[in-house]
Write an enzyme that holds these catalytic residues in place. Structure first.
Site, short mmCIF file in Angstrom:
data_model
loop_
_atom_site.label_atom_id
_atom_site.label_comp_id
_atom_site.label_asym_id
_atom_site.label_seq_id
_atom_site.Cartn_x
_atom_site.Cartn_y
_atom_site.Cartn_z
N ASP A 66 5.06 38.77 -4.69
CA ASP A 66 4.37 37.57 -5.13
C ASP A 66 3.46 37.01 -4.03
O ASP A 66 2.38 36.50 -4.31
CB ASP A 66 5.39 36.50 -5.53
CG ASP A 66 6.04 36.81 -6.87
OD1 ASP A 66 5.51 37.65 -7.62
OD2 ASP A 66 7.09 36.21 -7.17
N ARG A 152 13.50 13.49 9.81
CA ARG A 152 13.30 12.11 9.43
C ARG A 152 12.74 12.07 8.01
O ARG A 152 12.32 13.08 7.46
CB ARG A 152 12.33 11.41 10.38
CG ARG A 152 10.97 12.06 10.50
CD ARG A 152 10.11 11.36 11.52
NE ARG A 152 8.86 12.03 11.73
CZ ARG A 152 7.82 11.98 10.90
NH1 ARG A 152 7.90 11.28 9.78
NH2 ARG A 152 6.70 12.63 11.17
N GLN A 241 1.67 29.36 2.32
CA GLN A 241 0.93 30.30 3.16
C GLN A 241 -0.10 29.64 4.06
O GLN A 241 -0.42 30.16 5.12
CB GLN A 241 0.24 31.35 2.28
CG GLN A 241 1.19 32.25 1.53
CD GLN A 241 0.47 33.37 0.78
OE1 GLN A 241 -0.74 33.35 0.61
NE2 GLN A 241 1.25 34.33 0.30
#
Length: 289
Positions: A66, A152, A241
């Site tokens: 994928d 956080r 990506q």
């Protein structure tokens, strides 16, 4: 007139060279000319054409998983070129066929025994406090706002157009397409959405109140995300990506792209066939004995 076919692949996958050999032998006789991306130069035939721009191709074959298909979609940048994805990895949820099935699948493709399915894509933009356009990213699966290197909470405001929707305190937020509903959004508790049902799916990541739930918006919605305060280390990632930092005080908008991604599909392999096979929707495996 020949059909121009681009080849994009990941050299780390077993079986890639066998498929390249098949294409080099068979594709020219079927009326195709081939162009290979740079990473495949070492295993492409001598003198092969180098793939450098979407205008060189009428269709694209991806060899990998994928991630390789998503990388190819980013290369196309919205060009009206169908992608035939060949899965040489494990999941391959977006791909057209498995590697071992490619010779027969390619013959069916060459014979026109397929359809091309348009998949909604996203466009994400950042805007400066003065309203100037900042960074633009395109995604097939999702865009994610998340924190940097510190443990956080991010405090964000979400609006649909000019209408306030919610204040979020969470580790991040995923805005997914229906195609991406089975990716990070699903892991964060979002719904599975049939990929041809265009919509925007907003899924908080580890929200700090149970009242904030994943929400599906109409495809014409423009989502606006702003930070409640000028927090550092806020990142925007497209399809896992490509990532950028969102500067303090900048606005993020996410909306449907006018240019979908085109995927090659066969009628006998449906979305729910993939869910059963890839995500285990067929039920628990039968026990021996």
């Amino acid at each position: 007139m020949s059909t121009r076919l681009g080849i994009v692949g990941h050299l780390g996958y077993e079986g890639l060279e066998d498929i390249l050999g098949f294409l080099a032998r068979e594709a020219p006789a079927m009326g195709y000319t081939l162009a290979y991306e740079g990473d495949l130069a070492s295993v492409a035939p001598a003198g092969a054409t180098r793939l450098g721009h979407p205008s060189q191709v009428d269709a694209l074959i991806t060899l990998g998983g994928d991630g390789t298909l998503i990388r190819a979609a980013r290369f196309l940048g919205g060009a009206d070129v169908p992608i035939f994805g060949v899965n040489l990895g494990k999941l391959g949820f977006l791909t057209t066929c498995q590697g071992e099935d490619f010779p027969e699948a390619f013959r069916r493709f060459a014979a026109g025994e397929h359809h091309v399915q348009a998949r909604m894509a996203l466009e994400a933009r950042t805007w400066t406090p003065s309203g100037a356009l900042g960074i633009q990213l395109r995604a097939l699966n999702d865009v994610v706002v998340h924190k940097g290197g510190y443990a956080r909470v991010l405090k964000m405001r979400l609006s649909a157009g000019d209408e306030p929707i919610a204040r979020l305190a969470a580790d991040g937020v995923v805005v997914a397409t229906p195609t991406g509903s089975t990716a990070y959004s699903l892991s964060a508790g979002g719904p599975v959405v049939v990929p041809t049902l265009h919509s925007l799916i907003v899924t908080p990541v580890a929200a700090h109140t149970l009242a904030i739930r994943p929400t599906i918006f109409p495809p014409e919605t423009t989502l606006r995300i702003t930070m409640d305060d000028e927090q550092d280390e806020v990142l925007l990632t497209a399809d896992g990506q490509v990532g950028i930092a969102i500067p303090p005080g900048h606005l993020l908008t996410v909306q449907r792209s006018p240019r979908p991604v085109k995927l090659v599909r066969f009628a006998d392999v449906t979305f729910f066939t993939r869910l059963r096979h890839k995500l285990g929707w067929g039920g628990p495996p039968a026990r021996d004995g």
